[in-house]
Motif scaffolding. Structure first.
Motif, PDB file in Angstrom:
ATOM      1  N   VAL A  13       7.379   2.574   0.504  1.00 57.61           N
ATOM      2  CA  VAL A  13       5.971   3.019   0.106  1.00 57.61           C
ATOM      3  C   VAL A  13       5.021   2.620   1.405  1.00 57.61           C
ATOM      4  N   LYS A  14       5.124   0.953   0.304  1.00 54.77           N
ATOM      5  CA  LYS A  14       4.713   0.244   1.529  1.00 54.77           C
ATOM      6  C   LYS A  14       4.382  -0.525   2.466  1.00 54.77           C
ATOM      7  N   ASP A  16       5.860   0.823   4.581  1.00 57.02           N
ATOM      8  CA  ASP A  16       5.715   1.613   6.208  1.00 57.02           C
ATOM      9  C   ASP A  16       4.745   2.186   6.138  1.00 57.02           C
ATOM     10  N   ASP A  17       3.678   1.577   7.060  1.00 58.10           N
ATOM     11  CA  ASP A  17       3.052   2.155   8.244  1.00 58.10           C
ATOM     12  C   ASP A  17       2.708   3.046   8.660  1.00 58.10           C
ATOM     13  N   ILE A  32       4.653   3.907  -9.541  1.00 59.09           N
ATOM     14  CA  ILE A  32       3.255   2.659  -8.863  1.00 59.09           C
ATOM     15  C   ILE A  32       2.222   2.880  -9.787  1.00 59.09           C
ATOM     16  N   PHE A  33       2.733   3.775 -11.018  1.00 59.67           N
ATOM     17  CA  PHE A  33       1.479   3.960 -12.039  1.00 59.67           C
ATOM     18  C   PHE A  33       1.606   3.291 -12.771  1.00 59.67           C
ATOM     19  N   ALA A  36       0.726  -0.701 -11.138  1.00 58.42           N
ATOM     20  CA  ALA A  36      -0.641  -1.063 -11.367  1.00 58.42           C
ATOM     21  C   ALA A  36      -1.166  -0.920 -12.566  1.00 58.42           C
ATOM     22  N   HIS A  37      -0.447  -0.820 -13.959  1.00 59.42           N
ATOM     23  CA  HIS A  37      -0.835  -1.158 -15.057  1.00 59.42           C
ATOM     24  C   HIS A  37       0.408  -1.735 -15.767  1.00 59.42           C
ATOM     25  N   ILE A 477       2.338  -7.872  -5.037  1.00 58.70           N
ATOM     26  CA  ILE A 477       1.430  -7.027  -4.222  1.00 58.70           C
ATOM     27  C   ILE A 477       0.135  -7.511  -4.552  1.00 58.70           C
ATOM     28  N   LYS A 481      -1.378 -10.053  -0.939  1.00 57.87           N
ATOM     29  CA  LYS A 481      -3.005  -9.686  -0.798  1.00 57.87           C
ATOM     30  C   LYS A 481      -4.280 -10.939  -1.260  1.00 57.87           C
TER      31      LYS A 481
END
Lengths: 700, 646
Positions: A13-14, A16-17, A32-33, A36-37, A477, A481
Motif C-alpha cells: 500500500v505504501k 504504491d504512490d 495498519i492499525f 500504528a500501535h 516507516i 520519515k
C-alpha cells in the motif's frame, strides 16, 4: 506468519504512490492499525508470550496410551524365581571375579558372554575405539554414518562390548528390540552390576518364552569411555559397517572379525542403569528421553514404562527437574496467583478446573524448565540418544534401589521387580505390528505422566515473535520519515531501497557470525596441546580482531563511524529485528526449545534497544530507564554471560577465572553432539546481539 | 428292480476297474507316505512328512484318477505346468544348528511366508498369462493370498540364478503371508487318506504349529512319457517339515531330551494308510560314526545299533542303513494296529553332542544406513567350519574356487543403483572382474515391474568372508498404494544363495531301497540357502493427512478464485470516483479516518479538511473499538456461562 503477510500487504500500500487508495481492505486496515500501535501491541504480545510460557504447567494434559496394540500390563508376568537366581548368580560371579582379578583383559566380558550363550543366545564381542566424534563443519547435519574411520588406530585404548541375541522362536527376524546395560568392566561399582542382574534375570526368561515376535538383543556396553560412545560405536557397526580391513580387529587376543551379528530393524531400545541409593522410601526410576537436537522418542514408550512402573511395580517415577526452581520465591508467588485465579474461576463455573496447587505448579515448572533446557541444549541425556540418529525410539531408565548394594535379601525382590518392568515393556513393544507412530513426538514433559503437546507450547513462542514484524514495519516507516526529513535526498526514486545500507551491515555481521562459528574448527587444527582456556582466548582474540576488520572495511558498519556513512538507527533496528525474526522462525523448525529460549532473550533486547547517546543527552527518567534496561539485557545476552548465568541457575559452581575454558568445553560438547544450538548461537544470536550493540552506541 | 441295480453295481465297478487297467497306463497310480525323524544338535527334533503321489503318463482324454488329486491334475492340464513348487513357511531355518548341506535342508529350508515358482510348457508370450491364472487358481485352492503374486511388480523371471535354467520360469514370494491351519487343511485334502489314517494322522494342529519352524511344501513335476498319443505323467510331492521342542523335565542342559511320537505330536500312528504303497518311518541319527563296525550281520551287532549305552529306541528297527555321516533306522508301520499303535521313542542315556554339516558359506543379509532417503543392502557370506571338508571345489586356472549364485528380487520402491555394487573379499575391496563371473540385472520400472539381480561369484577356497553391498533410494508410494499397517515397513523378499558346484545327497552304503523319500535324498540336490527377509521403513504419510490436505487445497482454491473474480469483475476507476464523491459529501466516519491514518503513516499532508484533530479521532476509534471488543467478549462469556452451567 499472518502478521508477516499483513506487513507485506501494508508495504504494498505504501510503496504504491500511483493512485491514492481510498478504501484499503479490512485485512490491510488491521495491519495498519497494528503497526500504528506497535509499541502497545509489542509489549502486550511479549508479555502474553511470557505469560503463556508460565501458564504451561497448568495446561499440561495427562498422558494416555495412544496405540491400542501396546496393551501394557495386560499379560501376567512369567518371571520365576529360577530366572532371578540366574541373574543373581551372574552378578555374584562377576563380583567374585572382579574381587580376585585385577587388570584390563576381557574376562568379565567373556563371563557375561558365557552366561548369554548358556541361555541359548547368539553371542559376539565388538571392539570399538573410544574417540568417535570429531568436529567437522561440513558434517554438521549429515547422518551418523558419514564420519570417517580413523586410519591409524592404536591398540592402547579400546573397549569391548558384549552382545547376545535371542531369536524369536517363531518370528521372522525382521524386527528386534534392544536392551542396553552400560557397565564399566574395569571400575564398575556394585550398583552398576545390579543392572546386569536385572537384565540377566530378564534374559533368562526371554530365552525360553514362546511369545516373542521380535528378536531381543542385549548389549552390555563397555562404559569405560563414557556411556554414549560404546552404544554409538555398536550402532554404527550395526547399521553402517565398514567391510574394509581395520587395525582395531587385530588388537588384543580376542578375535572379533566377521563375528558381528544383526537382528533386523530395531523397533525400540531400552537403556537400563542402576546408580546410587534412592533418597526416597521407594525405589526410584528416572526416565531420560531427550536425544540430540531436542528430538524425543514417541510418547507411548514413556507412557508404557511409566504405567508399568507406577501401577504394576510400585516404583517412584521421576523425570529430571531444575531443583533450584523449586525453592524460588517468585515462581511460588506466580503459582499462588494461578492457584487463586483457578479457585476464583472454579467458584464462577464449577467446570473450570484449570487451577492446580502451588506445589504441583512448582514441580511442573521445574520439570518443564529442565525439559526445555535439555531439549534446547541439543545434547542427548544418555546413551539412548545414539538410537535416535537411526530413528529408533529409545529411553534411558535409571533405577536407584532403596537398599545398599550388598543386601542379598532385598536384591532378589529388586531384580524381580526391575525385570518385571522390563518384561512388561518388551511385551508391549513386542505386540506392536507397526513401529511407534501413533502418539506424540513433539512434546514437553511436566511430570512423568503429564505432557504438553506442540499445539499448546508453540503459542508462547508465536506470541513472543509476533511483535517482531510489527515493530520492524513501524520502525521502518519512522526511519524513512526521519531520513526524508533530515537529508533531502535528491535521488528520491531510490526511496524504497533505504533499507539496503542497513541490510548490508546486518549481512556483514551475520557473515562475521558464520566465520566465528567455524573458527573453532581451525583453532582445533592448530598444532600443539592447548588448554581450553588458551583456546578460548585464541578464539576470543581472533573473533574480536575480525570484528574490528569488519567494522573497518565495510563502510557504515561500525557504530563508531562518522555520521555521514551511518545509517539511520531506526532502519537498522528494523532490519535487525527482521533478521532476528527469520532466524528464530527457522530455529523453531529445527529445535523448538532453543528457539523458545532464544526468543525469550532476543525479543526483549531487540525491542527495547535504543541509542544511548540521545537518552543520556535528554536526561529524562523514561529514556534513562530504557537505556539502563537495554544495557542490562545486552549484558545478559552475551553468550558467555548467558552460560555463566545458566551454570549458576543449575546450581553448578563456577571456578572463577576458568570461565573462558569452561565455555570452550561447553561449546566443544555442543558441536561434538552436532547440536543445532551451536549454530543458532553463532549465526543468529551473536550477530543480533552485536547489531543491538551497534544500535545502542549509534551516534545519532 | 432294486436288487437288480444292487447286483449291477459291483459289476460296473469291476468293469471300470478292468477298463482302467486295460486302457490306462502300464503302471498304476502310486501313493507312498513316509516320516523322517531327526534329533537336532540344539535339543530339538525335526519331523519331516513326505507324501508322494505319482500319476503315470496316460491318455489325457477321459482320464480318471484313483488316488491322484483331481484338482492338481486339472491345474497341470489347464495351465500346462511343467514344474511347480509352492511352500508355506513360518519361522526361520537355523542353518547353524539344523544343517545346511544335506538334501533335507537344501530342499525344505524355505523363506518365510509363501514362495511359488513354476515352469510352464507354453509359448513364451503366454507364460505371464499362465502364471497369473495359476496364482489365482492356487489362491483359491490353498486359501492364501497367492493372487497378490499376479501383479507384475511382485514376481520375476530368473534366468540362471535360481538354479533351474529355463526362460519359462516365474518366481515370486510373499514374505508377509501368515501361515496357519487354513492352509494346511486344503493341502491335506490332496492326500488320499487326508489326515484320517496313516502317518498324516499324526498332524495334530496345535503340536504342528507350536513348533519353531514349519514349512509345508508342494512340488509337482510332469514326466514326459516319450510315447506318441500318451500324455505326461505327474509326480506330486508333498512335504511338511516341522521342528519341535520335546518337553523335558531334566534340568541338565547338555543332555539331549528323550521323546516319543506321542509326546511330540500327542498322537500315535495306528496303521498305515491303506491306499499307500509304502509307509515307513525313518529315524536319522547324525554323527554316530563311533559305533561303526565292518559287519552288521550278526544279530548282536545290529541290536547294539539301536540299544546301546548312549540311547535306546523303543521299537526294533526293521532295517538299519548307514550313510556317510550317520545311521538311518527304518520302521515299517504296516504292523501297527489299534491295539498295538506305533509309538516310536528315543531315549537318551548319555549326553551327546554332534554338529550338522553346513553349507560352504553362511549367508546373512542386512540393511545399512539410516533415514528415510537412502540405504544399502549388504549380503555377508561367512565361511563355515566345515568348509574345508566339503567336496565341490573347482580348480580354475590353477586356483581353487567356490562358486556362489546370488538371486535377489527388489520391489520397485527400492530403487537400486546397480553401479554401486561393491564386493569385499576378506576385507579387501575387489573389482568386479576379479570375483564376479556372471551377472544379470534387470532393473525395476516404477509401479510396473520389480528389479532382479543374479550374480555368480567365484571366491577363492580359503575365503573367510565376503561382503556385497548395493545402494538404493527409497521410493515414494502413492497414498492408495500403501498396504494395511504401512507403518510397519516394507519387506524385501529373501535372497537365494546357491552353490552350483556343491550338491547335497545322502550316500547309503547298502543297496537303495525303493522308498521315494530315500531316492529323493539320494539324488544330488543343489545346496541353497535363503537369507532373512528385510524390513525397510519407508516414508509413510500420516493417513489422516488427506483430509487436512483437502481442506488446505480448498482454501487456497477459494482464495485464488475469489481474488481473480474480484480483479476481473471490479471496475476500480468507477469505484474510486464514487468513493471520492462520497468523501466529498460526508466528512468523518471510519473511512475518512483510515484515509487520514494512511496519509499520516505515509507522512503526507492530509488533503481533505478536517473538523476534528486526528488524535481525537483515533482515540474515539480506539474507545469505540474497545467498546465493541468488550461487548463481544462479554456476550461470549455470558453465552459460555449459561451454556455450560446447565
Amino acid at each position: 506468519m499472518a502478521t508477516e503477510k499483513r506487513d507485506k500487504e501494508e508495504e504494498e500500500v505504501k510503496t504504491d504512490d500511483g493512485s491514492l487508495k481510498i478504501k484499503p481492505r479490512p485485512i490491510v486496515q488491521l495491519g495498519i492499525f497494528l503497526v500504528a500501535h506497535s509499541p502497545v501491541f509489542s509489549v502486550v504480545f511479549s508479555a502474553a508470550g511470557v505469560l503463556a510460557l508460565l501458564i504451561l504447567p497448568l495446561l499440561a494434559k495427562n498422558t494416555y496410551i495412544s496405540e491400542n496394540a501396546l496393551m501394557p500390563g495386560s499379560a501376567r508376568s512369567m518371571l520365576s524365581n529360577r530366572d532371578v537366581s540366574d541373574g543373581s548368580k551372574l552378578v555374584k560371579d562377576i563380583k567374585n571375579y572382579r574381587l580376585n582379578h585385577e587388570g584390563q583383559g576381557v574376562e568379565v566380558q567373556k563371563l557375561i558372554g558365557k552366561y548369554m550363550s548358556e541361555m541359548g543366545a547368539e553371542v559376539y564381542y565388538q571392539k570399538f575405539h573410544p574417540e568417535g566424534n570429531q568436529f567437522h563443519p561440513l558434517h554438521f547435519f549429515s547422518g551418523p554414518d558419514s564420519y570417517t574411520l580413523l586410519d591409524n588406530v592404536s591398540c592402547a585404548s579400546y573397549g569391548v562390548n558384549v552382545a547376545g541375541i535371542i531369536r524369536a522362536p517363531r518370528g521372522d527376524g525382521k524386527e528386534s528390540i534392544v536392551l542396553v546395560t552400560p557397565y564399566d568392566f574395569i571400575n564398575g561399582g556394585d550398583y552398576e552390576a545390579l543392572s546386569l542382574g536385572i537384565t540377566g534375570t530378564l534374559f533368562s526368561l526371554l530365552a525360553r518364552v514362546t511369545w516373542l515376535s521380535k528378536d531381543i538383543i542385549w548389549l552390555v556396553a563397555d562404559s569405560r569411555y563414557g556411556d554414549y560412545r560404546p552404544v554409538a560405536a555398536w550402532l554404527t557397526e550395526y547399521h553402517s559397517p565398514s567391510f574394509k580391513d581395520s587395525d582395531l580387529l587385530k588388537c588384543g587376543e580376542l578375535n572379533t572379525a566377521d563375528k558381528f551379528r544383526r537382528a533386523g530393524t530395531m523397533a525400540a531400545a531400552l537403556v537400563l542403569k542402576v546408580d546410587g541409593r534412592s533418597e526416597r522410601f521407594e525405589d526410584t526410576l528416572s526416565i531420560y528421553a531427550e536425544a540430540s537436537n531436542g528430538q524425543m522418542p514417541n510418547l507411548d514408550l514413556i507412557n508404557v514404562v511409566n504405567y508399568l512402573a507406577v501401577h504394576r511395580q510400585g516404583f517412584y517415577v521421576k523425570v529430571e527437574k531444575v531443583v533450584s526452581l523449586l525453592s524460588s520465591s517468585w515462581l511460588k508467588i506466580i503459582g499462588e496467583i494461578f492457584e487463586a485465579v483457578g479457585k476464583l474461576a472454579h467458584t464462577l463455573n464449577p467446570d473450570w478446573n484449570f487451577g492446580i496447587p502451588t506445589a504441583d505448579y512448582l514441580e511442573g515448572s521445574a520439570t518443564l524448565a529442565s525439559s526445555l533446557y535439555s531439549q534446547a541444549l541439543g545434547i542427548p541425556t544418555g546413551p539412548h540418544g545414539a538410537f535416535r540418529d537411526y530413528q529408533v525410539d529409545a529411553i534411558t531408565l535409571k533405577v536407584s534401589p532403596r537398599f545398599p548394594p550388598d543386601s542379598k535379601t532385598r536384591q532378589h525382590d529388586f531384580f524381580l521387580r526391575g525385570a518385571k518392568l522390563l518384561e512388561g515393556t518388551i511385551r508391549s513393544v513386542n505386540n506392536l505390528l507397526e513401529k511407534f507412530h501413533q502418539s506424540f513426538f513433539l512434546y514437553l514433559l511436566t511430570s512423568p505422566s503429564k505432557f504438553i503437546s506442540v499445539g499448546v507450547y508453540m503459542i508462547a513462542f508465536a506470541l513472543l515473535v509476533a511483535s517482531l514484524p510489527m515493530v520492524a514495519a513501524s520502525l521502518y516507516i519512522d526511519g524513512c520519515k526521519a531520513l526524508n526529513n533530515s537529508t533531502l535526498n535528491p535521488a528520491g526514486n531510490f526511496k524504497s531501497w533505504k533499507w539496503l545500507d542497513a541490510a548490508k551491515q546486518v549481512f556483514a555481521l551475520h557473515l562475521f557470525g558464520l566465520i566465528v562459528t567455524l573458527l573453532p574448527y581451525f583453532i582445533c587444527q592448530v598444532p600443539g596441546q592447548h588448554s581450553p582456556s588458551n583456546r578460548s582466548i585464541m578464539w576470543g582474540t581472533t573473533s574480536s580482531s575480525l570484528l574490528l576488520i569488519t567494522f573497518a572495511t565495510i563502510p557504515g558498519c561500525s557504530p563508531f563511524s562518522s555520521r555521514r556513512h551511518g545509517t539511520n538507527w531506526a532502519v537498522l533496528k528494523s532490519v535487525t529485528i527482521s533478521a532476528a525474526f527469520i532466524g528464530l522462525c527457522l530455529m523453531s523448525i529445527i529445535n523448538f526449545a532453543t528457539a523458545e529460549i532464544g526468543a525469550l532473550l532476543l525479543v526483549p533486547t531487540c525491542l527495547i534497544v535504543q541509542p544511548i547517546k540521545p537518552a543520556l543527552r535528554s536526561r529524562r527518567i523514561k529514556s534513562l530507564l530504557g537505556a539502563f534496561c537495554s544495557m542490562v539485557l545486552l549484558t545478559i545476552g552475551f553468550p558467555v554471560m548467558l552460560f555463566a548465568i545458566s551454570k549458576g541457575l543449575f546450581g553448578e559452581g563456577l571456578v572463577g577465572l576458568s570461565l573462558g575454558g569452561e565455555f570452550w568445553t561447553w561449546l566443544e560438547s555442543l558441536w561434538a553432539w552436532k547440536s543445532a544450538t551451536y549454530l543458532y548461537i553463532g549465526m543468529v544470536h551473536l550477530p543480533c546481539w552485536l547489531l543491538c550493540l551497534c544500535i545502542l552506541f549509534h551516534p545519532s | 428292480m432294486a436288487s437288480l441295480v444292487r447286483s449291477w453295481i459291483p459289476l460296473l465297478i469291476l468293469q471300470s476297474f478292468l477298463v482302467a487297467v486295460a486302457f490306462g497306463s502300464k503302471e498304476a497310480e502310486q501313493f507312498s507316505e513316509a516320516l523322517l525323524l531327526k534329533p537336532l544338535p540344539d535339543r530339538k527334533v525335526l519331523a519331516h512328512f513326505h507324501f508322494e503321489n505319482r500319476a503315470p503318463p496316460s491318455n489325457s482324454h477321459g482320464r480318471h484318477h484313483h488316488l491322484f488329486p483331481k484338482a492338481i491334475s486339472q491345474l497341470v492340464q489347464k495351465f500346462r505346468v511343467k514344474e511347480m513348487e509352492l511352500s508355506f513357511t513360518q519361522g526361520r531355518w537355523n542353518h547353524e544348528h539344523w544343517g545346511g548341506f544335506d538334501p533335507l535342508s537344501s530342499m525344505n529350508a524355505k523363506p518365510v511366508g509363501v514362495e511359488l515358482w513354476a515352469v510352464f510348457d507354453v509359448p513364451q508370450s503366454q507364460v505371464d498369462t499362465s502364471w497369473k491364472n495359476l496364482t489365482h487358481a492356487l489362491s483359491g485352492l490353498f486359501c492364501a493370498s497367492i493372487n497378490f503374486l499376479e501383479s507384475s511388480t511382485s514376481y520375476a523371471a530368473p534366468t540362471w540364478g535360481f538354479g533351474t535354467n529355463s526362460d519359462k520360469l516365474r518366481y515370486g514370494s510373499l514374505p508377509r503371508e501368515a501361515v496357519c491351519t487354513e492352509n494346511l487343511t486344503p493341502w491335506l485334502k490332496l492326500l488320499p487318506c487326508r489326515d484320517k489314517d496313516g502317518i498324516s494322522a499324526l498332524m495334530n494342529r496345535p503340536s504342528v504349529y507350536r513348533g519353531f519352524y514349519h514349512s509345508q511344501r508342494l512340488h509337482l513335476s510332469t514326466v514326459e512319457s516319450g510315447q506318441e498319443g500318451l500324455g505326461s505323467g505327474i509326480v506330486l510331492e508333498q512335504t511338511l517339515t516341522v521342528v519341535l521342542q520335546p518337553e523335558t523335565t531334566s534340568v541338565e542342559t547338555n543332555m539331549q531330551p528323550s521323546w516319543s511320537l506321542s509326546s511330540l505330536f500327542g498322537r500315535k500312528v495306528v496303521g498305515s494308510c491303506v491306499l499307500a504303497k509304502s509307509s515307513n518311518v525313518y529315524l536319522q541319527l547324525e554323527g554316530r560314526l563311533g559305533h561303526e563296525s565292518k559287519n552288521v550281520d550278526t544279530e548282536i551287532e545290529a541290536h547294539k545299533l539301536w540299544k546301546n549305552a548312549d540311547f535306546d529306541l523303543s521299537l526294533k528297527p526293521d532295517r538299519v542303513l548307514r550313510e556317510s555321516s550317520g545311521l538311518l533306522f527304518i520302521f515299517d508301520i504296516d504292523k501297527s494296529s489299534d491295539s498295538e499303535p506305533f509309538d516310536l521313542g528315543l531315549n537318551w542315556k548319555l549326553p551327546s553332542k554332534w554338529s550338522c554339516q553346513q553349507a560352504p558359506l553362511q549367508a546373512s543379509r542386512f540393511l545399512m544406513g539410516s533415514g528415510n532417503e537412502r540405504g544399502a543392502i549388504a549380503i555377508l557370506l561367512k565361511a563355515t567350519e566345515s568348509q574345508e571338508k566339503l567336496p565341490g571345489r573347482e580348480l580354475t586356472d590353477g586356483r581353487c574356487t567356490i562358486k556362489a549364485n546370488i538371486f535377489q528380487i527388489f520391489p520397485w520402491y527400492i530403487k537400486v543403483y546397480y553401479h554401486t555394487l561393491q564386493i569385499f573379499v576378506d576385507q579387501q575391496q575387489k573389482t568386479d572382474s576379479e570375483v564376479l563371473k556372471k551377472i544379470n540385472v534387470s532393473p525395476s520400472t516404477d509401479k510396473v515391474s520389480s528389479g532382479m539381480l543374479e550374480m555368480m561369484l567365484e571366491l577363492p577356497c580359503e575365503v573367510k568372508s565376503a561382503a556385497i553391498s548395493i545402494e538404493y533410494d527409497k521410493g515414494f508410494l502413492h497414498i492408495d498404494e500403501y498396504p494395511p499397517d504401512a507403518n510397519q515397513g516394507f519387506d524385501i523378499p529373501s535372497a537365494l544363495i546357491s552353490f552350483p558346484s556343491h550338491h547335497a545327497s545322502l550316500d547309503f552304503q547298502e543297496e537303495l531301497s525303493k522308498s521315494p523319500l530315500l531316492s529323493s535324498f539320494k539324488e544330488k540336490s543343489l545346496v541353497r540357502s535363503y537369507t532373512e527377509v528385510l524390513l525397510v521403513p519407508l516414508t509413510t504419510p500420516d493417513f489422516s493427512m488427506p483430509y487436512n490436505v483437502i481442506t488446505i487445497t480448498c482454501t487456497i482454491f477459494a482464495l485464488y478464485f475469489g481474488s481473480l473474480l474480484n480483479v476481473l469483475r471490479r471496475r476500480i476507476g468507477e469505484e474510486e470516483r464514487f468513493l471520492k464523491s462520497q468523501a466529498g459529501k460526508k466528512t468523518g466516519g471510519v473511512k475518512q479516518l483510515l484515509l487520514r491514518l494512511t496519509a499520516k503513516i505515509r507522512g503526507r499532508p492530509i488533503e481533505a479538511p478536517s473538523s476534528e484533530s486526528p488524535a481525537a479521532e483515533s482515540s474515539f476509534l480506539s474507545t469505540k473499538l474497545i467498546f465493541k471488543i468488550i461487548l463481544i467478549a462479554g456476550a461470549a462469556a455470558a453465552w459460555q456461562y449459561f451454556s455450560t452451567d446447565k
